[in-house]
Write an enzyme that holds these catalytic residues in place. Structure first.
Site, PDB file in Angstrom:
ATOM      1  N   ILE A   1       0.833  -1.203   0.000  1.00 32.48           N
ATOM      2  CA  ILE A   1       0.000   0.000   0.000  1.00 32.48           C
ATOM      3  C   ILE A   1       0.870   1.257   0.000  1.00 32.48           C
ATOM      4  O   ILE A   1       0.606   2.207  -0.743  1.00 32.48           O
ATOM      5  CB  ILE A   1      -0.962  -0.005   1.196  1.00 32.48           C
ATOM      6  CG1 ILE A   1      -1.994  -1.127   1.048  1.00 32.48           C
ATOM      7  CG2 ILE A   1      -1.672   1.346   1.323  1.00 32.48           C
ATOM      8  CD1 ILE A   1      -2.937  -1.271   2.225  1.00 32.48           C
TER       9      ILE A   1
ATOM     10  N   ASP B   1      11.440   2.704   6.049  1.00 32.75           N
ATOM     11  CA  ASP B   1      11.020   1.320   6.216  1.00 32.75           C
ATOM     12  C   ASP B   1      12.267   0.449   6.275  1.00 32.75           C
ATOM     13  O   ASP B   1      12.873   0.162   5.245  1.00 32.75           O
ATOM     14  CB  ASP B   1      10.109   0.859   5.070  1.00 32.75           C
ATOM     15  CG  ASP B   1       9.440  -0.482   5.382  1.00 32.75           C
ATOM     16  OD1 ASP B   1      10.086  -1.320   6.053  1.00 32.75           O
ATOM     17  OD2 ASP B   1       8.291  -0.690   4.974  1.00 32.75           O
TER      18      ASP B   1
ATOM     19  N   ALA C   1      -3.835   3.155   8.385  1.00 26.49           N
ATOM     20  CA  ALA C   1      -3.316   1.826   8.711  1.00 26.49           C
ATOM     21  C   ALA C   1      -4.026   1.259   9.938  1.00 26.49           C
ATOM     22  O   ALA C   1      -5.105   0.681   9.833  1.00 26.49           O
ATOM     23  CB  ALA C   1      -1.803   1.890   8.912  1.00 26.49           C
ATOM     24  N   ARG C   2      -3.451   1.454  11.103  1.00 24.82           N
ATOM     25  CA  ARG C   2      -4.030   0.972  12.350  1.00 24.82           C
ATOM     26  C   ARG C   2      -3.833   2.028  13.434  1.00 24.82           C
ATOM     27  O   ARG C   2      -2.790   2.682  13.505  1.00 24.82           O
ATOM     28  CB  ARG C   2      -3.373  -0.346  12.804  1.00 24.82           C
ATOM     29  CG  ARG C   2      -3.699  -1.551  11.929  1.00 24.82           C
ATOM     30  CD  ARG C   2      -5.154  -1.967  12.112  1.00 24.82           C
ATOM     31  NE  ARG C   2      -5.490  -3.163  11.352  1.00 24.82           N
ATOM     32  CZ  ARG C   2      -6.058  -3.165  10.157  1.00 24.82           C
ATOM     33  NH1 ARG C   2      -6.354  -2.013   9.566  1.00 24.82           N
ATOM     34  NH2 ARG C   2      -6.345  -4.293   9.542  1.00 24.82           N
TER      35      ARG C   2
ATOM     36  N   ASP D   1      -8.476   7.446   9.437  1.00 25.94           N
ATOM     37  CA  ASP D   1      -9.556   6.548   9.037  1.00 25.94           C
ATOM     38  C   ASP D   1      -9.757   5.454  10.077  1.00 25.94           C
ATOM     39  O   ASP D   1     -10.687   4.668   9.962  1.00 25.94           O
ATOM     40  CB  ASP D   1      -9.260   5.915   7.671  1.00 25.94           C
ATOM     41  CG  ASP D   1     -10.394   5.027   7.187  1.00 25.94           C
ATOM     42  OD1 ASP D   1     -11.546   5.519   7.155  1.00 25.94           O
ATOM     43  OD2 ASP D   1     -10.147   3.847   6.871  1.00 25.94           O
TER      44      ASP D   1
ATOM     45  N   GLU E   1     -13.868   1.914  18.058  1.00 26.40           N
ATOM     46  CA  GLU E   1     -14.803   2.154  16.960  1.00 26.40           C
ATOM     47  C   GLU E   1     -16.145   1.509  17.296  1.00 26.40           C
ATOM     48  O   GLU E   1     -16.185   0.322  17.612  1.00 26.40           O
ATOM     49  CB  GLU E   1     -14.249   1.582  15.655  1.00 26.40           C
ATOM     50  CG  GLU E   1     -12.944   2.236  15.211  1.00 26.40           C
ATOM     51  CD  GLU E   1     -12.374   1.639  13.929  1.00 26.40           C
ATOM     52  OE1 GLU E   1     -13.058   0.797  13.302  1.00 26.40           O
ATOM     53  OE2 GLU E   1     -11.248   1.998  13.557  1.00 26.40           O
TER      54      GLU E   1
ATOM     55  N   HIS F   1     -13.354   4.196   9.184  1.00 32.23           N
ATOM     56  CA  HIS F   1     -12.645   2.966   8.788  1.00 32.23           C
ATOM     57  C   HIS F   1     -13.196   2.438   7.463  1.00 32.23           C
ATOM     58  O   HIS F   1     -13.549   1.262   7.335  1.00 32.23           O
ATOM     59  CB  HIS F   1     -12.758   1.907   9.886  1.00 32.23           C
ATOM     60  CG  HIS F   1     -11.622   0.922   9.872  1.00 32.23           C
ATOM     61  ND1 HIS F   1     -11.247   0.200  10.973  1.00 32.23           N
ATOM     62  CD2 HIS F   1     -10.779   0.532   8.879  1.00 32.23           C
ATOM     63  CE1 HIS F   1     -10.225  -0.587  10.683  1.00 32.23           C
ATOM     64  NE2 HIS F   1      -9.916  -0.392   9.406  1.00 32.23           N
ATOM     65  N   ILE F   2     -13.236   3.318   6.469  1.00 30.05           N
ATOM     66  CA  ILE F   2     -13.829   2.971   5.178  1.00 30.05           C
ATOM     67  C   ILE F   2     -12.834   3.090   4.024  1.00 30.05           C
ATOM     68  O   ILE F   2     -13.218   2.989   2.856  1.00 30.05           O
ATOM     69  CB  ILE F   2     -15.048   3.868   4.876  1.00 30.05           C
ATOM     70  CG1 ILE F   2     -14.665   5.358   4.969  1.00 30.05           C
ATOM     71  CG2 ILE F   2     -16.200   3.546   5.812  1.00 30.05           C
ATOM     72  CD1 ILE F   2     -15.764   6.313   4.524  1.00 30.05           C
TER      73      ILE F   2
END
Length: 346
Positions: free
Chosen positions: A182, A201, A263-264, A288, A293, A312-313
């Site tokens: 991603i 990364d 992401a998270r 997001d 949630e 979260h969409i």
């Protein structure tokens, strides 16, 4: 040879079975179908998704009958169902595991690695998430959502807290934290728009950027936070990445900088982000994902005027989930042919 597939409320076992039947696995004598909350609606299943994303495969109920089914299984394919240590231990003949989703929170990776099993997954919603990430960059930096909310509330608002910093995306530097599949799709889009990109990364081979013809500057995480105008997060939650983004890194950011997270939530320390936004240490953020949630009433996130939130969409398109088993089929067949894959986790 025998394959076991685990269906759920989002990816039915029949669809997964059809995809497995198109994999070049050799002569399969049986494809055993197991269900994991397959009878629930999408909304009802969401609670189980949140549980497994937060607590992992060892803290949720494993599918009924799975341990017996795995005793003589050569292959295991699933979507969101847990793949726990007990499941892997019960499958002495297992040759491969595959999941048709990008996240790996539902898999006990330590148990997979202990057995040295090939584990393949797919980023079923990679393109939608990459698109959405750019959308959040525009929405937050140019106040699109806030202006819309103001109009709906009867206001014609022209001034915002980030007014001193407003500029075009092409004038900004974007820092990508996590350059997996991603992350690289986001970089590809930013390159096309002529945006300068920095990347952190430590797990990605730098040769991948040349292979994919991506223009990036590789930097330390501190350099990215210090120099980027937008920091976009694209990491999985692991022991190493949980709470990685805290006040120590946020305090390095420029006053006109932004954080984007598709992401998270657990990558970020919530209190540190909230404090930075409340104190105008940074210009804004767009999320997001959230730590709880739906976000409960009274949560400090709801009072921030420099935060854009969605439900979260990012990966939620009509074709992402139905295509997922067939994307996994392609990944498995390519791995069997070539002996390697970007989607292989060992």
């Amino acid at each position: 040879m025998k394959a076991v597939v685990i269906g759920d409320a989002l990816v039915k076992s029949e669809t997964l079975t059809d995809a497995v039947g198109q994999m070049n696995l050799g002569k399969l004598t049986e494809i055993k179908k197991i269900e994991w909350y397959s009878d629930l609606t999408k909304d009802q299943f969401q609670e189980h998704i949140l549980q497994i994303e937060r607590y992992g495969p060892e803290k949720v109920e494993i599918p009924q009958g799975i341990l017996e089914a795995l005793q003589d299984a050569d292959y295991l394919f699933a979507h969101y169902a847990p793949i726990s240590a007990s499941m892997i231990k019960s499958a002495p003949k297992l040759k491969m595991i595959g999941t048709c989703r990008g996240g790996v929170e539902n898999v006990n990776l330590s148990a997979v690695r202990e057995r040295r099993l090939p584990f393949l997954h797919v980023i079923r919603n990679a393109e939608p998430v990459a698109d959405f990430t750019l959308g959040l960059m525009f929405a937050e930096t140019r106040n699109i959502a806030r202006a819309h909310l103001a109009i709906k509330s009867g206001q014609w608002r022209k001034n915002f807290s980030n007014d001193p910093y407003k500029t075009t995306l092409a004038n900004m530097t974007v820092g990508i934290i996590g350059a997996g599949y991603i992350g690289r799709l986001v970089i590809k889009r930013l390159n096309a728009l002529g945006v300068k990109v920095m990347v952190y990364d430590p797990y990605v081979d730098p040769a991948i950027f040349e292979r994919d013809q991506l223009k990036v500057e590789l930097r330390s995480i501190e350099e990215v936070f210090k120099n980027a105008d937008i920091v976009s997060l694209h990491m999985r939650v692991t022991e190493e990445t949980k709470n990685l983004i805290s006040k120590d890194l946020i305090q390095l950011m420029r006053p006109g900088a932004y954080i984007i997270n598709t992401a998270r939530a657990d990558i970020l320390v919530k209190d540190d982000l909230v404090a930075a936004l409340q104190n105008r240490k940074i210009a804004g953020a767009a999320l997001d994902v959230s730590w709880i949630e739906p976000i409960p009433e009274g949560d400090p996130l709801l009072s921030l005027d420099n935060l854009t939130m969605t439900t979260h969409i990012a990966g939620d398109t009509v074709d992402a989930i139905p295509r997922a088993p067939y994307l996994l089929k392609d990944v498995v067949n390519a791995y069997l042919e070539k002996g390697y894959s970007d989607m292989l986790i060992r």
